[in-house]
Design a protein around this motif. Structure first.
Motif, short mmCIF file in Angstrom:
data_model
loop_
_atom_site.label_atom_id
_atom_site.label_comp_id
_atom_site.label_asym_id
_atom_site.label_seq_id
_atom_site.Cartn_x
_atom_site.Cartn_y
_atom_site.Cartn_z
N GLU A 42 0.85 -1.14 0.03
CA GLU A 42 -0.05 -0.03 -0.15
C GLU A 42 1.00 1.29 -0.18
O GLU A 42 0.81 2.15 -0.60
N ILE A 43 2.03 1.22 0.74
CA ILE A 43 2.87 2.25 0.72
C ILE A 43 3.40 2.63 -0.70
O ILE A 43 3.36 3.67 -1.12
N LEU A 44 3.75 1.48 -1.51
CA LEU A 44 4.25 1.55 -2.79
C LEU A 44 3.25 2.12 -3.56
O LEU A 44 3.68 2.77 -4.64
N SER A 45 1.92 2.11 -3.32
CA SER A 45 0.92 2.64 -4.22
C SER A 45 0.55 4.15 -3.85
O SER A 45 0.01 4.82 -4.67
N MET A 46 1.24 4.67 -2.95
CA MET A 46 1.11 5.88 -2.60
C MET A 46 2.03 6.70 -3.74
O MET A 46 3.01 6.22 -4.35
N ASP A 47 1.61 8.09 -3.92
CA ASP A 47 2.22 9.03 -4.71
C ASP A 47 3.81 9.07 -4.15
O ASP A 47 3.75 9.36 -3.03
N GLU A 48 4.72 8.80 -4.87
CA GLU A 48 5.94 8.73 -4.37
C GLU A 48 6.54 9.96 -3.53
O GLU A 48 7.13 9.80 -2.65
N GLU A 49 6.08 11.07 -4.15
CA GLU A 49 6.39 12.30 -3.63
C GLU A 49 5.83 12.61 -2.05
O GLU A 49 6.36 13.05 -1.03
N ASN A 50 4.57 11.90 -1.95
CA ASN A 50 3.87 12.10 -0.89
C ASN A 50 4.53 11.26 0.15
O ASN A 50 4.59 11.75 1.36
N PHE A 51 4.80 10.08 0.01
CA PHE A 51 5.58 9.28 0.94
C PHE A 51 6.90 9.77 1.29
O PHE A 51 7.25 9.94 2.48
N LYS A 52 7.63 10.20 0.39
CA LYS A 52 9.06 11.07 0.76
C LYS A 52 8.93 12.20 1.51
O LYS A 52 9.80 12.12 2.48
N LYS A 53 7.68 12.77 1.44
CA LYS A 53 7.67 14.05 2.73
C LYS A 53 6.91 13.52 3.77
O LYS A 53 7.54 14.09 4.80
N LEU A 54 5.95 12.74 3.85
CA LEU A 54 5.48 12.34 5.01
C LEU A 54 6.03 11.42 5.77
O LEU A 54 6.26 11.39 7.14
N LYS A 55 7.22 10.86 5.27
CA LYS A 55 7.97 9.80 6.30
C LYS A 55 9.03 10.72 7.06
O LYS A 55 9.47 10.33 8.13
N TYR A 56 9.16 12.09 6.70
CA TYR A 56 9.96 12.88 7.47
C TYR A 56 8.93 13.98 8.30
O TYR A 56 9.40 14.36 9.43
N MET A 57 7.81 14.19 7.77
CA MET A 57 6.91 14.95 8.68
C MET A 57 6.46 14.41 9.93
O MET A 57 6.29 15.03 10.97
N VAL A 58 6.31 13.06 9.71
CA VAL A 58 5.50 12.50 11.02
C VAL A 58 6.75 11.82 12.02
O VAL A 58 7.73 11.91 11.64
N PHE A 59 6.33 11.71 13.15
CA PHE A 59 7.22 11.06 14.23
C PHE A 59 7.65 9.69 14.38
O PHE A 59 8.66 9.09 14.63
N THR A 60 6.50 8.99 13.54
CA THR A 60 7.01 7.42 13.34
C THR A 60 7.91 7.39 12.01
O THR A 60 7.47 6.78 11.00
N ASN A 61 9.04 7.78 12.15
CA ASN A 61 9.90 7.81 10.82
C ASN A 61 11.29 7.05 10.76
O ASN A 61 11.83 6.63 9.79
N SER A 62 11.51 6.31 12.04
CA SER A 62 12.88 5.81 11.93
C SER A 62 13.00 4.59 11.09
O SER A 62 13.84 4.31 10.26
N VAL A 63 11.91 3.84 11.20
CA VAL A 63 11.83 2.62 10.31
C VAL A 63 11.63 3.09 8.74
O VAL A 63 12.43 2.44 8.01
N TYR A 64 10.87 4.06 8.54
CA TYR A 64 10.54 4.37 6.97
C TYR A 64 11.92 4.86 6.54
O TYR A 64 11.85 5.21 5.14
N THR A 65 12.78 5.73 7.14
CA THR A 65 13.70 6.47 6.55
C THR A 65 15.02 5.84 6.24
O THR A 65 16.27 6.29 6.04
N GLN A 66 15.29 4.56 6.89
CA GLN A 66 16.38 3.62 6.82
C GLN A 66 16.78 3.32 5.49
O GLN A 66 15.76 2.97 4.68
N VAL A 67 17.94 2.96 5.15
CA VAL A 67 18.12 2.12 3.81
C VAL A 67 17.90 0.85 3.98
O VAL A 67 17.83 0.13 4.95
N GLY A 68 17.34 0.19 3.05
CA GLY A 68 16.84 -0.88 3.01
C GLY A 68 15.51 -1.15 3.59
O GLY A 68 15.21 -1.90 4.39
N PHE A 69 14.64 -0.19 3.20
CA PHE A 69 13.51 -0.04 3.75
C PHE A 69 12.55 -1.21 4.01
O PHE A 69 12.04 -1.51 5.15
#
Length: 367
Positions: A42-69
């Motif tokens: 479902e994350i992959l089906s998101m608009d790529e730019e939306n996920f790119k921005k949101l993963k840094y906007m929210v606090f639940t971001n440590s898992v989403y911003t790591q290499v090898g997501f």
């Protein structure tokens, strides 16, 4: 699973409800831990730019911003599942006996509660009893939030039907290319689409939690629309005044309970007049009756635009001069005092003059 009324966990729960096509009460811990593949797709089906921005906007971001997501994300959920089976403590949010001491939830998986959230960097709380299932749902919540140019908004409501619609709308929007929108316009748009255009017969509230996570800026702010305020908006829409309400950006006044500044549009202000009066400094009935009497005397004896005159008054001294001038003026006309001698000091009280001025303005509006 029952709701926790934590905005991050409940958003994740309704995201899963949407993806599994199951009512939330039928979702099990097995569903939560077995859905990492569904969530990832479902994350992959998101608009790529939306996920790119949101993963840094929210606090639940440590898992989403790591290499090898993908690998890190699925591994994290698998680890949560193993910890869940070994838990012996009761979760402080959902009540399940599945909390494991070996994992201490951080603000990066559940903001605002955990021991090292940004309100508590000194780590005064040594441990937070949060179960792995709640942590997983918090991570899933990224699929049910709303992007604005100033941060990410989570919506919550005590009505399950409303909550479901709010989350489903967010999930749908995240698949589309982002159109820049302000926080206030996003809230207003959500109200118009999901609340004012639907027939909900039950009283409920809506909360909009804005998360801002930009380097040195770490902040959350919650705007609450009580059932009473929502009802006023619904009635206002039925009267055909919603477009005028939007044009004047009055959503700001409703969210911040600054009803007085809506007085320039008397048709809209009437829907919020009693809320304004309730919010103003509590006055004795005798003072309220005196203000009503003052409004009538001014209206009967003064030809000027009194509301405009009062709007110009920005200090206690100017308000006092206004009262004294009109006290003399009306007395010279008919021998009647504008303010009774017994209540004169109460009306020009330097601690309460602004509330008196505002109440007087409102009374003049309806004469």
């Amino acid at each position: 699973m029952e709701r926790t009324y934590n905005v991050y966990i409940d958003t994740g729960l309704f995201v899963l409800s949407n993806l599994l096509d199951k009512d939330i009460e039928y979702i099990t811990t097995e569903d939560i831990f077995n859905s990492s593949e569904i969530i990832f797709n479902e994350i992959l089906s998101m608009d790529e730019e939306n996920f790119k921005k949101l993963k840094y906007m929210v606090f639940t971001n440590s898992v989403y911003t790591q290499v090898g997501f993908e690998r890190k994300f699925k591994s994290f959920i698998k680890n949560m599942e193993e910890l869940n089976s070994e838990g012996t403590l009761k979760c402080s949010l959902c009540g399940s006996v599945s909390v494991n001491y070996s994992y201490d939830a951080t603000r990066s998986v559940l903001p605002g509660i955990c021991s090292n959230n940004f309100f508590n960097y000194s780590n005064n709380l040594r441990y937070s009893a949060i179960c792995p299932a709640c942590i997983a749902l918090s991570l899933y919540s990224i699929l049910g939030i709303n992007r604005t140019k100033s941060g990410a908004i989570y919506y919550a409501s005590d009505d399950n039907k409303v909550m479901k619609n709010l989350v489903n709308r967010a999930m749908k929007n995240l698949k589309n290319e982002y159109t820049e929108i302000t926080v206030l316009d996003e809230i207003q748009s959500t109200l118009e689409c999901e609340i004012l255009n639907k027939d909900y017969n039950k009283a409920y509230y809506i909360e909009a939690t804005l998360c801002q996570n930009y380097g040195q800026l770490e902040n959350t702010r919650t705007y609450t629309l009580t059932s009473e305020r929502l009802l006023r908006l619904i009635l206002l829409k039925k009267e055909g005044l919603w477009d005028k309400f939007k044009e004047n950006k009055f959503i700001y006044n409703v969210l911040y309970e600054n009803y007085y500044d809506m007085k320039d549009d008397i048709d809209i202000f009437k829907f919020f007049k009693d809320l304004f009066l309730e919010k103003e400094l509590t006055m004795d009935k005798i003072i309220i009756d005196e203000i009503k009497s003052i409004a009538k005397k001014l209206s009967n004896n003064i030809d000027k635009d009194l509301i405009k005159e009062l709007d110009k008054i920005s200090s206690y001294n100017k308000f006092q001069e206004f009262i004294i001038y009109n006290q003399k003026n009306i007395f010279s006309k008919n021998g009647e005092f504008l303010v009774s001698q017994d209540l004169y000091d109460a009306i020009i009280d330097p601690q309460k003059w602004l509330s008196v001025k505002r109440r007087l303005t409102v009374e003049l509006l309806y004469i």
